[in-house]
Scaffold this active site. Structure first.
Site, PDB file in Angstrom:
ATOM      1  N   ASP A 108       0.858  -1.188   0.000  1.00  0.00           N
ATOM      2  CA  ASP A 108       0.000   0.000   0.000  1.00  0.00           C
ATOM      3  C   ASP A 108       0.891   1.233   0.000  1.00  0.00           C
ATOM      4  O   ASP A 108       2.003   1.207   0.540  1.00  0.00           O
ATOM      5  CB  ASP A 108      -0.904   0.016   1.233  1.00  0.00           C
ATOM      6  CG  ASP A 108      -1.992  -1.049   1.182  1.00  0.00           C
ATOM      7  OD1 ASP A 108      -2.431  -1.400   0.075  1.00  0.00           O
ATOM      8  OD2 ASP A 108      -2.407  -1.515   2.253  1.00  0.00           O
ATOM      9  N   ASP A 161      -7.138  -0.918  -4.850  1.00  0.00           N
ATOM     10  CA  ASP A 161      -8.198  -0.560  -3.906  1.00  0.00           C
ATOM     11  C   ASP A 161      -9.108   0.519  -4.486  1.00  0.00           C
ATOM     12  O   ASP A 161     -10.338   0.450  -4.361  1.00  0.00           O
ATOM     13  CB  ASP A 161      -7.612  -0.067  -2.582  1.00  0.00           C
ATOM     14  CG  ASP A 161      -6.801  -1.123  -1.857  1.00  0.00           C
ATOM     15  OD1 ASP A 161      -7.069  -2.328  -2.053  1.00  0.00           O
ATOM     16  OD2 ASP A 161      -5.894  -0.742  -1.089  1.00  0.00           O
TER      17      ASP A 161
END
Length: 174
Positions: A140, A154
């Site tokens: 991330d 995402d």
């Protein structure tokens, strides 16, 4: 008349319908591949450029860049169940591929391709990244305030889910 138009004119209705379905399938699969490549490419960039401990602000405190490795699901939920998330990501990828061969509408081809590519990217992280097979952490790097850190997949998942909901609402109006 173009060669494609001339060839289409000679096809029966069923043959044109089948050709259209194959185009939608190819489009969904191609979009899924593109999402996978973009997500994995941005993750490689993030790992080469960013650090876990340092946040690079883009829009003040609202949006920034910071490297993180997430063993869990959204908001790091279920960190000790990484293998379950690996199975879910593989199942979601397989399901998207199956639906890509059944899609009949362009909007749904886009939704299925986007979800499938995102699921495939997350499956790749879960299966092949450290600390090991089916225990891998998702990379991330998009930091949203002090709330959470995510990635391109995402963003695509949320966007595709909203688009899918809108398509469903629209089809219920008819």
């Amino acid at each position: 008349m173009t060669p494609d138009a001339a060839a289409d004119a000679e096809l029966t209705s069923g043959e044109r319908q089948q050709r259209g379905r194959w185009r939608l399938t190819a489009g969904a699969l191609a979009l899924g591949g593109l999402v996978l490549l973009i997500d994995q490419g941005t993750k490689a960039w993030a790992e080469a450029t960013l650090t876990v401990s340092e946040r690079l602000p883009l829009i003040g405190d609202l949006l920034g860049l910071q490297l993180a490795y997430n063993p869990g699901a959204a908001f790091s939920f279920g960190e000790s169940f990484t293998w379950v998330f690996a199975l879910i990501a593989v199942a979601a990828t397989a399901t998207a591929i199956v639906f890509a061969f059944r899609v009949r509408r362009p909007g749904w081809a886009i939704v299925i391709g986007a979800l499938g590519g995102s699921a495939a990217s997350h499956a790749g992280d879960r299966l092949f990244r450290q600390p090991g097979f089916a225990q891998g952490h998702v990379v991330d790097f998009l930091a949203y305030g002090n709330w959470f850190i995510g990635n391109v997949a995402d963003v695509v998942i949320v966007t595709a889910a909203i688009a899918g909901a809108l398509l469903t609402l629209r089809s219920n109006e008819n």
